[in-house]
Write a protein that holds these residues in place. Structure first.
Motif, PDB file in Angstrom:
ATOM      1  N   ARG A   1       0.840  -1.214   0.000  1.00 20.53           N
ATOM      2  CA  ARG A   1       0.000   0.000   0.000  1.00 20.53           C
ATOM      3  C   ARG A   1       0.866   1.251   0.000  1.00 20.53           C
ATOM      4  O   ARG A   1       0.584   2.235   0.690  1.00 20.53           O
ATOM      5  N   TYR A   2       1.911   1.193  -0.803  1.00 20.16           N
ATOM      6  CA  TYR A   2       2.852   2.314  -0.858  1.00 20.16           C
ATOM      7  C   TYR A   2       2.385   3.352  -1.867  1.00 20.16           C
ATOM      8  O   TYR A   2       1.998   3.021  -2.984  1.00 20.16           O
ATOM      9  N   VAL A   3       2.397   4.589  -1.451  1.00 22.74           N
ATOM     10  CA  VAL A   3       2.095   5.708  -2.343  1.00 22.74           C
ATOM     11  C   VAL A   3       3.383   6.492  -2.525  1.00 22.74           C
ATOM     12  O   VAL A   3       3.874   7.112  -1.594  1.00 22.74           O
ATOM     13  N   GLY A   4       3.937   6.417  -3.738  1.00 22.62           N
ATOM     14  CA  GLY A   4       5.221   7.054  -3.996  1.00 22.62           C
ATOM     15  C   GLY A   4       5.087   8.541  -4.198  1.00 22.62           C
ATOM     16  O   GLY A   4       4.131   9.169  -3.745  1.00 22.62           O
ATOM     17  N   GLY A   5       6.034   9.071  -4.896  1.00 19.12           N
ATOM     18  CA  GLY A   5       6.007  10.486  -5.212  1.00 19.12           C
ATOM     19  C   GLY A   5       7.347  11.143  -4.993  1.00 19.12           C
ATOM     20  O   GLY A   5       7.621  11.672  -3.910  1.00 19.12           O
ATOM     21  N   ILE A   6       8.220  11.070  -6.006  1.00 15.33           N
ATOM     22  CA  ILE A   6       9.500  11.759  -5.889  1.00 15.33           C
ATOM     23  C   ILE A   6       9.274  13.265  -5.774  1.00 15.33           C
ATOM     24  O   ILE A   6      10.124  13.987  -5.280  1.00 15.33           O
ATOM     25  N   GLU A   7       8.069  13.698  -6.223  1.00 18.55           N
ATOM     26  CA  GLU A   7       7.719  15.116  -6.079  1.00 18.55           C
ATOM     27  C   GLU A   7       7.582  15.502  -4.608  1.00 18.55           C
ATOM     28  O   GLU A   7       7.669  16.682  -4.253  1.00 18.55           O
ATOM     29  N   ARG A   8       7.337  14.502  -3.763  1.00 20.37           N
ATOM     30  CA  ARG A   8       7.189  14.752  -2.323  1.00 20.37           C
ATOM     31  C   ARG A   8       8.400  14.255  -1.547  1.00 20.37           C
ATOM     32  O   ARG A   8       8.338  14.087  -0.330  1.00 20.37           O
ATOM     33  N   GLY A   9       9.487  14.002  -2.278  1.00 18.18           N
ATOM     34  CA  GLY A   9      10.706  13.580  -1.618  1.00 18.18           C
ATOM     35  C   GLY A   9      10.716  12.120  -1.204  1.00 18.18           C
ATOM     36  O   GLY A   9      11.523  11.712  -0.354  1.00 18.18           O
ATOM     37  N   ARG A  10       9.850  11.317  -1.783  1.00 15.90           N
ATOM     38  CA  ARG A  10       9.765   9.899  -1.456  1.00 15.90           C
ATOM     39  C   ARG A  10      10.275   9.072  -2.635  1.00 15.90           C
ATOM     40  O   ARG A  10      10.231   9.518  -3.777  1.00 15.90           O
ATOM     41  N   PRO A  11      10.757   7.846  -2.378  1.00 16.84           N
ATOM     42  CA  PRO A  11      11.171   6.975  -3.486  1.00 16.84           C
ATOM     43  C   PRO A  11       9.987   6.677  -4.407  1.00 16.84           C
ATOM     44  O   PRO A  11       8.827   6.787  -4.004  1.00 16.84           O
ATOM     45  N   PRO A  12      10.256   6.272  -5.656  1.00 21.61           N
ATOM     46  CA  PRO A  12       9.172   6.013  -6.620  1.00 21.61           C
ATOM     47  C   PRO A  12       8.292   4.842  -6.198  1.00 21.61           C
ATOM     48  O   PRO A  12       8.647   4.049  -5.333  1.00 21.61           O
ATOM     49  N   PHE A  13       7.158   4.718  -6.889  1.00 20.05           N
ATOM     50  CA  PHE A  13       6.239   3.612  -6.645  1.00 20.05           C
ATOM     51  C   PHE A  13       6.947   2.264  -6.751  1.00 20.05           C
ATOM     52  O   PHE A  13       6.718   1.357  -5.959  1.00 20.05           O
TER      53      PHE A  13
END
Length: 769
Positions: free
Chosen positions: A263-275
């Motif tokens: 249930r991972y929600v990624g987002g390099i835009e938010r400083g998180r690793p990709p999906f």
């Protein structure tokens, strides 16, 4: 006519001599010389012989491939690998008039999403209707991943009849899959999203985003999905993927795998690793086991709830009534496939080298004994993998999808990373053979491989990359479907087939003799509803009607026909601002005598198969002259099959003009034409004598030709009377023109008759007393 007949005979003789010479030249060249010239081996020739289908030959199987981003379905034959048809589904397809006539526009309109016309689809998984687990060849279903829709294609005419939109999902890769008697068509959500159309921030993903599995109720009598009797089983926000329905002992259950159960929600835009990083961190994902029969009973008993107008069985109700269970499976799987006997489910993980075989009996024992290793965060019982597993087999890198052989316990699994197909024994978990393919295989398909009795014989590898297989045609390469012979102990590659229409994701095949398609419609049929069109007319009853409402808006209905070689009416006159509906019926009864209808500047293209009525509606918002014509080369006078739409300005007063003929005819011209007509009739009489002296009624194709020829000859008789009436008045202009029209009908009669005669000769028709 005699001179024309002699010319035709001379041409036929010339062609025969040419063919004879070509045949002699070919036979003079030995097989060894051909092999040397083309650089072929004996293995190449053997492979070619196994796929070669001589002229007039038919394939043993028909395959229905998803068209990927084209939004269509592709039909091809096996073993020839010849493409036979594109079926318009979610995307307009002009050759068939799909999305250009009123009738098919109504089908596409069923697929509107949130009020918008969506004229694109990403088709993925076709499925054929089943009876007792056997393909019955009546209907085909196909899903749209991009917009969660399912289409129903009627295989009696290979046309799309219905599109339904899932009101809960926002994507739908997992579909379509049918239950053993096509009680339901199963589709599963892909990317979790809120069921409502409201904005919900990603921070509420775990609580308000959901997956699900929808069971579309199929009405076999109507050949349509019954949305009111369909329902969805709520699932957690895991990415549900592909499904399969139980068979035999597992009938009443379905199985759906998943990925990103993190249930991972990624987002390099938010400083998180990709999906891709967060969705592949665990060693396992979840196989969903659903008792759909019990779920249907709960829905019928009112235990569900309504969301967006759809029936939903919530997770807590499903859990409380032993409907939904989870089983760990190798991570990032793609496909769960029930064995033909219904005893096992095969799952492969793309990031694992194993194929896992689950036992339905073991799953049922765990449920019966309440033996669970825990619950997921949503309260769904989890059956331990070791308590459900029958065996595992290490097949290679990137196992994806499994299909089955006619041989007991034999399966085939695609290996994406290895670019191979593995043949293995799923009862013993033993690899039997491997073959390399080109390149990066996705799905694969064996003949009737999803049914309770697969045929084996052939396997098709659906390869994502073509690279060096075909002539380069720019950066966008075709897909590559490879035909593999699986009839022996070792697999043998036979044929590379480029597919240049989208990314065909999956294919199903069916024995050709199970399909019973029609070759013509009943007269005046709306092919999308299979009902008599209210706009269809018979020959001689064509008409144009103009009505205006109290606001001055006028509507013109044109009830017309097409037949070799004219469109009736040939002139349509309307005023600017009129709503114009042109309804055309193909009067032909002979097989394959299709007409088309295109008009300048109005975005109109109709396909008119024999017996079909199709319509086109538009606003005549611009004045002018708009030619129209037949788009199918239907006869020797195809180019003369034309007409004009004349859009006059409002209030236009016609000038007192006289139509001038381009050519003036004399009595001599008329008499010459009449002599030609008499000679032509003699030829027709000879052909008729041959046909009626043989058992032509035993050949449906010939019966259709004879019926059409009889109609044409009747029209010839009417034109003859008009010619003779004009001649009696010494009106040689009209006498000659009507005599020529009489001859045109005769030529069409002769064409039909000669086709019938040739068919009877080629099929060894018997003489009758």
């Amino acid at each position: 006519m005699q001179s024309m007949t002699k010319t035709a005979l001379s041409l036929a003789v010339g062609i025969g001599i040419g063919l004879s010479a070509a045949t002699s030249a070919w036979s003079a060249e030995s097989l060894e010389q051909v092999m040397e010239k083309r650089g072929l081996t004996q293995k190449d020739l053997l492979a070619a012989a196994k796929t070669y289908t001589p002229t007039g030959g038919r394939d043993e199987y028909l395959a229905f491939a998803s068209g990927g981003q084209s939004g269509q379905v592709i039909v091809y034959g096996i073993p020839s690998m010849r493409i036979l048809k594109y079926i318009g589904v979610f995307t307009p397809e002009p050759w068939q008039g799909y999305g250009f006539d009123d009738e098919s526009k109504a089908v596409l309109a069923q697929g509107r999403v949130r009020g918008k016309d969506i004229l694109f689809g990403d088709t993925h998984h076709p499925a054929i209707t089943e009876t007792n687990g056997e393909y019955d060849g009546r209907y085909l279903f196909i899903n749209d991943k991009a917009n969660p829709r399912v289409a129903v294609i009627d295989l009696h005419d290979f046309e799309t009849k219905q599109i339904v939109v899932n009101p809960l999902f926002k994507s739908q890769h997992g579909g379509a899959f049918v239950t053993e008697n096509t009680e339901y068509v199963i589709t599963a959500a892909q990317y979790a999203a809120p069921y409502t159309n409201d904005f919900v921030p990603l921070e509420k993903f775990n609580d308000e985003y959901r997956g699900g599995i929808t069971y579309w109720k199929f009405d076999r009598d109507k050949g349509r999905i019954d949305e009111s009797a369909s329902f969805t089983v709520e699932a957690p926000p895991y990415s549900q993927d592909l499904s399969d329905a139980g068979k035999g002992p597992s009938h009443g259950w379905s199985f759906t795998n998943s990925f990103c159960s993190e249930r991972y929600v990624g987002g390099i835009e938010r400083g998180r690793p990709p999906f891709e990083a967060g969705c592949s961190s665990k060693d396992t994902d979840f196989l969903h086991a659903v008792n759909w029969r019990k779920a249907a009973e709960l829905i019928a008993a009112g235990k569900g709830k309504k969301v967006n107008g759809a029936k939903l069985l919530p997770i807590d109700v499903a859990v409380a009534n032993d409907v939904l269970f989870l089983i760990p499976e190798p991570k990032s799987p793609h496909g769960v496939d029930v064995t033909p006997d219904g005893k096992f489910m095969v799952v492969s993980g793309k990031l694992d080298s194993h194929a896992s075989v689950y036992s339905f009996e073991k799953i049922q024992n765990a449920i019966k004994n309440k033996k669970f290793e825990g619950k997921d965060p949503y309260g769904i019982p989890i059956i331990a993998m070791e308590d459900a597993l029958h065996t595992q087999a290490e097949l290679g890198l990137g196992p994806l999808h499994t299909q089955f052989d006619a041989k007991e316990c034999v399966a085939y699994t695609s290996l994406y990373v290895d670019s191979m197909v593995a043949k293995w024994n799923y009862c013993e978990g033993k690899v039997l053979d491997k073959i390399s393919i080109h390149y990066n295989i996705g799905h694969l398909m064996t003949m009737e491989g999803d049914s309770v009795s697969p045929d084996g014989k052939y396997l098709v590898a659906l390869n994502k990359l073509a690279i060096d297989r075909f002539n380069p045609v720019g950066p966008l390469h075709p897909q590559n479907h490879q035909l593999i012979d699986i009839s022996g102990e070792k697999m043998e590659l036979l044929y590379d087939m480029p597919l240049p229409l989208g990314e065909p994701h999956y294919v199903v095949s069916i024995a050709a003799d199970k399909l019973k398609p029609v070759v013509r419609y009943k007269s005046r049929t709306n092919s999308r509803t299979d009902e008599r069109s209210p706009y269809g007319v018979r020959a001689g009853r064509e008409k144009t009607e103009r009505t205006c409402d109290d606001k001055g808006q006028c509507t013109v209905h044109v009830y017309g026909t097409t037949i070799r070689s004219h469109i009736t009416p040939e002139i349509i006159e309307v005023e600017q601002g009129d709503i114009v509906s042109i309804h055309l019926t193909n009067l032909e009864r002979a097989q394959d005598q299709v007409h088309g209808f295109a008009m300048y500047g109005q975005n109109i293209q109709l396909s008119l198969e024999p017996g079909k009525t199709a319509s086109a509606t538009f606003v005549a918002d611009q004045t002018g002259v708009f030619p129209y014509y037949c788009t199918e080369f239907c006869s020797a006078l195809h180019l003369e099959m034309q007409g004009y739409l004349l859009v006059k300005p409002k209030g236009y007063k016609s000038e007192n003009l006289k139509m001038e003929e381009g050519t003036a005819y004399t009595k001599a011209d008329y008499e010459t034409q009449v002599k030609t007509n008499v000679d032509t009739q003699a030829v027709i009489d000879m052909v008729v004598a041959f046909i009626t002296s043989h058992n032509y009624k035993d050949f449906p194709l010939v019966v259709g030709l004879v019926e059409d020829a009889t109609d044409q000859l009747g029209f010839a008789g009417e034109a003859k009377k008009k010619a003779e009436a004009a001649a009696a008045k010494k009106d040689w202009q009209n006498a000659m023109l009507w005599a020529n029209q009489w001859w045109q009908y005769q030529v069409k009669t002769a064409d039909l008759g000669l086709r019938a005669k040739t068919f009877l000769e080629q099929n060894n028709a018997k003489k009758v007393n």
